[in-house]
Design an enzyme around this catalytic site. Structure first.
Site, short mmCIF file in Angstrom:
data_model
loop_
_atom_site.label_atom_id
_atom_site.label_comp_id
_atom_site.label_asym_id
_atom_site.label_seq_id
_atom_site.Cartn_x
_atom_site.Cartn_y
_atom_site.Cartn_z
CE LYS A 90 -4.52 0.94 0.71
NZ LYS A 90 -5.70 0.21 0.30
N GLY A 190 -19.94 7.31 5.60
CA GLY A 190 -19.05 7.60 4.48
C GLY A 190 -19.70 7.12 3.21
CB VAL A 191 -22.53 8.04 1.26
CG1 VAL A 191 -23.28 7.14 2.21
CG2 VAL A 191 -22.73 9.52 1.64
N GLY A 192 -18.99 7.85 -0.02
CA GLY A 192 -18.17 8.17 -1.19
C GLY A 192 -18.38 7.07 -2.22
CG ASN A 193 -15.50 6.50 -5.23
OD1 ASN A 193 -16.23 7.12 -5.99
ND2 ASN A 193 -14.24 6.83 -5.05
CB VAL A 194 -16.87 1.70 -0.98
CG1 VAL A 194 -17.43 0.41 -0.40
CG2 VAL A 194 -15.57 1.43 -1.72
#
Ligand code: NAD
Length: 359
Positions: A90, A190-194
Site C-alpha cells: 500500500k 461515508g457515502v463516497g465511492n464504496v
C-alpha cells in the site's frame, strides 16, 4: 457524541516493521512537485504486492508511516483469504487530495513506483482517482485500476461495494438467522465511492438506510438518487440506533471510545482497518456485536484489479466477489467452532495459505 474518525488507525504506538513482518518501506520525496509519499511492502510471498495509493492530509510523517504499515499488512491478508496470487502493499501520499494534486506530483510518484520494478503494483484508494492512475501510468506499467479507455477495469468501487453487501448478508444470516436485509436499519458511514454503491444495493433490497458523511455534496447526490434515506450527523453516528453499522469512510472507527456506545448487532463495512487496535475485537465481543472482518468483505476491488492484471474478465471478478458471501459465512462458523474472534479466524486462514506457499 463522538467524532468517530478522531481516533483513526493512524494513531497509537508505532509498531516496527519487524513486529508486523514487513519486507520493505520506501520513502519518496520530490522537491519540484512537492511529493512526499511512502510505499509499504508487507509481503511478496504470494505474488507482487498490490495495493492502492491513498492521498491524505496526515498531521505528521509518523502518522503516515503507521497508516501505510497497517494498510499494507491488511492487503497481504486480504489477497491471501481471497485466494489471489498477490502479496500485500500500500502507499500513502501526504497531501490534500482536493487541493494538492498535480500531474507533476503523480508522475514523480509513478517514477518511484517504477523504481521497484513490479514488486509493488499500485491502484486507486481514498483520495486518488482513475485520472491520477493514468498520470502514474505515463511513468510505469506497474499500475492497475486504469480507465476503461486505456484498457483498464475502471473504478473498482462498485465491485468492492457488491462484496461488502455479500459479506453483510452473510453476517446477517449468522446474527439474525436470515440474510434478508429488508427492513433492517443499516447505517452507512461515508457515502463516497464504496458507501454510495452499497447504499444502492441496500435500497434495492428494502433496507432502512441511514447515511452520514462529512462532505455535504456526497449526501446531496444520494438524496437526489434515492428516496427514504435518513441523514445522520457525522458526530452522532455512534449513538444512532441501527441493526448494522457499515463503516465506509476511514479506519479506526471501532475503538475504545466508540464501541461502548454502539447500538447495533453487526458491523460490516468497506473501510480498511476498522479496528483501531487489537483489543477492540474483544471489546466488540464483550458487547455481543458481531464483526465481519473488513479485509474479507472488502476484497472485491482487489479481485477486480487482479482480474485486470490477468486479462480483464468482469464475469470472473463478479463470481469471485459473489463468493465473499460463503467465505464470510465460513469464517463466522470457524470462529464459533474454535471460540475465537472472527478477525482471528480470518487472519488464521490467511496465514495458513501463506505458510502453505512458504513450506
Ligand atoms: P471515498 O473517498 O470515495 O469515500 C469516503 C467518504 O467518507 C467520503 O465521502 C468522505 O467525505 C467520507 N468521510 C470522511 N470522514 C468521514 C466521517 N468522519 N464521517 C463520515 N464520512 C466521512 O473512498 P472509497 O473509495 O469509498 O473508500 C472508502 C473506504 O473503503 C476506505 O477505507 C478505503 O480504504 C476502503 N476500500 C475502498 C475500496 C475501493 O474499491 N474504493 C476497496 C477496498 C477498501
Amino acid at each position: 457524541m463522538f467524532d468517530t474518525l478522531s481516533t483513526t488507525a493512524a494513531k497509537g504506538p508505532m509498531a516496527t516493521m519487524e513486529d508486523m513482518g514487513h519486507e520493505q518501506l520506501v520513502y519518496c520525496h520530490d522537491e519540484a512537485s512537492g511529493l512526499k509519499a511512502m510505499i509499504g511492502i508487507h509481503s511478496t510471498v504470494l505474488g507482487p504486492a498490490l495495493g492502492g495509493t491513498r492521498m491524505w492530509n496526515y498531521k505528521s510523517e509518523d502518522d503516515a508511516v503507521r497508516d501505510v504499515l497497517r494498510l499494507s499488512q491488511g492487503m497481504t491478508y486480504k489477497a491471501a483469504v481471497a485466494g489471489l496470487n498477490l502479496g500485500g502493499g500500500k502507499a500513502v501520499i501526504i497531501g490534500n487530495s482536493r487541493t494538492d494534486k498535480s500531474e507533476a506530483l503523480f508522475k514523480a510518484y509513478g517514477r518511484f513506483v517504477n523504481s521497484l520494478s513490479g514488486k509493488y503494483i499500485t491502484a486507486e484508494d481514498v483520495g486518488t482517482s482513475k485520472t491520477d492512475m493514468a498520470w502514474i501510468a505515463s511513468e510505469t506499467p506497474h499500475v492497475s485500476g486504469l480507465p476503461e479507455s486505456m484498457g483498464g477495469s475502471g473504478d473498482p468501487s462498485p465491485v468492492t461495494a457488491f462484496g461488502v453487501y455479500m459479506g453483510m448478508k452473510a453476517g446477517a444470516q449468522t446474527v439474525f438467522g436470515t440474510n434478508d436485509l429488508a427492513g433492517r436499519r443499516v447505517l452507512v458511514q461515508g457515502v463516497g465511492n464504496v458507501g454510495g454503491y452499497l447504499v444502492g444495493h441496500l435500497i434495492s433490497e428494502g433496507a432502512q438506510v441511514l447515511i452520514s458523511d462529512v462532505y455535504d455534496p456526497a449526501i446531496e447526490a444520494l438524496m437526489k438518487k434515492y428516496q427514504g434515506l435518513i441523514v445522520v450527523n457525522p458526530l452522532q453516528v455512534i449513538d444512532a440506533e441501527m441493526d448494522i453499522y457499515a463503516p465506509c469512510a476511514l479506519g479506526g472507527t471501532l475503538n475504545n471510545e466508540s464501541i461502548p456506545h454502539l447500538r447495533c448487532s453487526l458491523v460490516a463495512g468497506g473501510a480498511n482497518n476498522q479496528l483501531a487496535e487489537d483489543g477492540d475485537m474483544q471489546r466488540l465481543m464483550d458487547r455481543s456485536i458481531a464483526y465481519a472482518p473488513d479485509f474479507v468483505i472488502n476484497a472485491g476491488g482487489l479481485i477486480n484489479v487482479y482480474a485486470e492484471i490477468k486479462g480483464f474478465d468482469r464475469a470472473w471478478a463478479m463470481e469471485q466477489t459473489n463468493n465473499i458471501y460463503h467465505q464470510t459465512l465460513a469464517i463466522f462458523e470457524q470462529a464459533s467452532n474454535d471460540k475465537i474472534s472472527t478477525n482471528k479466524a480470518a487472519i488464521q486462514l490467511a496465514q495458513k495459505r501463506l505458510s502453505s506457499v512458504q513450506s
